[in-house]
Design an enzyme around this catalytic site. Structure first.
Site, PDB file in Angstrom:
ATOM      1  N   CYS A   8       0.968  -1.573   0.204  1.00 54.23           N
ATOM      2  CA  CYS A   8      -0.281  -0.457   0.123  1.00 54.23           C
ATOM      3  C   CYS A   8       0.929   1.584   0.501  1.00 54.23           C
ATOM      4  O   CYS A   8       1.739   1.060  -0.157  1.00 54.23           O
ATOM      5  CB  CYS A   8      -1.324  -0.223   1.119  1.00 54.23           C
ATOM      6  SG  CYS A   8      -1.987  -1.704   1.095  1.00 54.23           S
TER       7      CYS A   8
ATOM      8  N   SER B 180      11.328 -11.870  -6.385  1.00 55.30           N
ATOM      9  CA  SER B 180      11.667 -11.502  -6.886  1.00 55.30           C
ATOM     10  C   SER B 180      13.638 -11.912  -6.456  1.00 55.30           C
ATOM     11  O   SER B 180      13.529 -12.233  -5.696  1.00 55.30           O
ATOM     12  CB  SER B 180      12.170  -9.654  -7.813  1.00 55.30           C
ATOM     13  OG  SER B 180      12.936  -9.106  -8.265  1.00 55.30           O
TER      14      SER B 180
END
Length: 628
Positions: A2, A361
């Site tokens: 967020c 990642s």
């Protein structure tokens, strides 16, 4: 994942709610699913949500049972279920199923010691309505950002600088004294930014604001506890430990109420993460590359995906697409970042966001496990380092007169430099002298880090204390270099780029290597199991060899290469840069004749000036979006 904004200010001379809404709207890309606002006349908190866990609940701002504490939080707490069980047993009552609420009750239970118990990535602000105190903290490695600016009894803060701009008392000024540092390093190595007065809360720090007084303290420092060259566990044992810990970390990072995908390059780091993700889910993977095969990892990524049964979606980026997206990339970054890999990452994130809300990642593996080839230079220079410094300096002066490319010239010159100048990226792009020659002579800015100076401080002066602290506690130069890269390069470039590019696409990016359990393993590896003269990431590659195809496990470090240097030799793109270099903004900040010469030399092949040209170009594009 967020974003949040806020301010502590008791002034009544503006519409507080409208200002708060405008600040939150400026970062709506971080959280397009919901908005939350809180204001008690003293502290205002705005929140934008990207719903990942407890999709229907867990909206913010979050309050405790009696409403005395108010939280806004960006990130994920991966051990929230364990913490929730402990806090429930201690009598705390939860109203949501989300991870953020453990911060509210954890603060009630443990205060600032809560930070030591968190496994996750986070930046948060916690407001105590009874005392008026605001407590903010940032995760150990700086995966999630937090900016602030203070003036008098007013504090503005948020996940992005652009979220501060709508506040009517924010004064938008360029931090001109830091332009030389930007040209040298491509980022600011400390807490300053190119916005005058706006600071970054450093990784592993918390800050407390009360009655106009700011207190700031470090709660985590990335110390490697390895005893120099002494063996600590066999390579096989440590490889097995790394493999098991990464498996657990990936499983922990995969927890979500939405689909999770993975980025995939040809390298060992992202391949390990994707392979472990495939054990627990039908993982989608995403890859971008170039039409120029010499730079592209598309084929290797496709081969790995096929060999391991992963779904892989690919996209090719051409020069037109690359250049067309540069303004959007620089705007999304908040500050100019001329790392060309930001552009393909921007496109990779947008492609992934078409299919999933979360990706994993491989960032952090190089810094933790010793993946950069220049770490090996530390080992190569050890014998030369035993030569008395005056003799090395004399050899360097003699070598400097040899033609470039002469065998041994670089070794003699670099080996004579002190550690900080030799390995740190203080002059990664321009030298400090070159930067000051390029800047307009009327600029004359003064760094706010040394208000008495008549010229900006060189970047190595800004980091002198940090280098001294790291060298004093590191057993060798390899370990010192890794530690400094975690504190500087990784935090100010790699992770900042990852956060801003993913959030620009409303995509959550998670990094399983930057986990406290993974760092606990990496920090105890002997130096030789991190870097040897023959190999980087020795123990991590040994772990990869247990499960990955041999070609992937042994893949050398390539980085996110781009064909930009060759594109800038083409008339079309050289003309694009030349037009920007002759703009009003360029004339204000630079010696335009020197810019022209840098471009002409690059086009003619007389010098490789891609990084220098790109730093100036990105700054000018960024400046005109934020200051014109």
């Amino acid at each position: 994942m967020c974003g949040f904004v806020g301010f502590v200010d008791e002034e009544r001379g503006y519409d507080r709610l409208s200002v708060l809404q405008a600040m939150a709207a400026a970062i709506a890309h971080r959280g397009p699913d919901a908005e939350g606002l809180f204001d008690d006349g003293r502290c205002a908190l705005g929140f934008r949500r990207l719903a990942i866990i407890d999709l229907e609940g867990a909206n913010q701002p979050l309050l405790n049972e009696d409403g005395s504490l108010v939280l806004v939080f960006n990130g994920e707490i991966y051990n929230y279920r364990e913490l929730r069980r402990r806090l429930t047993a201690a009598g705390h009552v939860f109203s949501t199923e989300g991870d953020g609420e453990v911060l509210v009750h954890g603060w009630e239970q443990w205060g600032p010691k809560l930070l030591d118990q968190l496994r996750g990535m986070f930046a948060f602000a916690l407001y105590n309505r009874a005392t008026g105190e605001l407590f903010c903290a940032r995760d150990a490695f700086g995966i999630k950002p937090l900016y602030y600016t203070a003036e008098g009894r007013r504090l503005l803060f948020g996940s992005e600088i652009k979220g501060l701009l709508p506040h009517p008392r924010f004064q938008r000024r360029l931090n001109e004294g830091r332009l030389a540092t930007y040209l040298c390093m491509e980022y600011q190595p400390d807490d300053e930014t190119l916005f005058e007065g706006v600071r970054k809360l450093p990784a592993g720090h918390w800050m407390r604001w009360r009655d106009g007084v700011l207190e700031r303290q470090r709660w985590f420092f990335p110390r490697f506890t390895d005893a120099g060259k002494a063996p600590r566990g066999s390579l096989d044992r440590n490889a097995a430990l790394i493999a098991d810990t990464l498996r657990d970390s990936v499983a922990t990072h995969a927890v979500a109420d939405v689909e999770v995908g993975c980025f995939l390059s040809a390298g060992v780091d992202s391949s390990l993460v994707a392979h472990e993700a495939a054990r627990i889910m039908d993982a989608r993977t995403f890859t971008v590359g170039w039409g120029e095969e010499a730079y592209s990892e598309l084929a290797a990524a496709a081969d790995f995906a096929k060999a391991t049964g992963l779904r892989n979606r690919q996209r090719v980026i051409d020069d037109r697409t690359f250049f067309a997206s540069v303004p959007a990339v620089q705007y999304a970054m908040d500050e100019p970042l001329p790392n060309p890999s930001a552009v393909p990452l921007y496109h990779l994130c947008h492609m992934a966001a078409e299919d999933v809300k979360v990706v994993m990642s491989g960032e952090g593996a190089d810094e933790l496990f010793g993946g950069y080839p220049y770490y090996q230079e530390c080992l190569a220079f050890e014998p030369y380092g035993a030569v008395p410094a005056p003799l090395r300096r004399a050899a360097a002066r003699a070598a400097s007169h040899l033609p470039e490319g002469t065998h041994g010239r670089r070794y003699l010159m670099r080996g004579a430099e002190p550690f900080a100048r030799r390995y740190l990226r203080w002059e990664y792009n321009f030298t400090f002298a070159e930067a000051n020659e390029l800047l307009h002579p009327d600029l004359g800015g003064t760094s706010s880090a040394d208000a008495q100076a008549s010229t900006p401080l060189p970047p190595w002066a800004l980091g002198r204390d940090l280098v001294g602290e790291v060298l004093g506690g590191a057993p060798d130069e390899v370990t010192a270099m890794q530690t400094l890269d975690i504190l500087l390069w990784m935090q100010q470039d790699i992770l900042l780029k990852a956060d801003k590019m993913s959030m620009a696409a409303s995509l959550e990016l998670r990094v399983p290597f930057l986990d406290r359990e993974m760092f606990a393993i990496a920090s105890r590896l002997p130096t030789g199991q991190r870097v040897s003269r023959r190999e980087t990431k020795v123990a991590l590659r040994a772990a990869a060899a247990r499960t990955l195809p041999p070609r992937t496990a042994a893949m050398p470090k390539k980085g996110f290469l781009t064909p930009l240097a060759s594109w800038l030799k083409r008339d079309r793109w050289a003309a694009e840069l030349r037009e920007v270099f002759h703009s009003e903004t360029a004339r204000r900040y630079f010696d335009v004749a020197r810019l022209d010469q840098l471009l002409a030399d690059h086009q003619a092949g007389r010098a490789r000036n891609m990084k220098k040209l790109w730093a100036c170009y990105c700054f000018l594009l960024w400046h005109d979006q934020y200051f014109r």
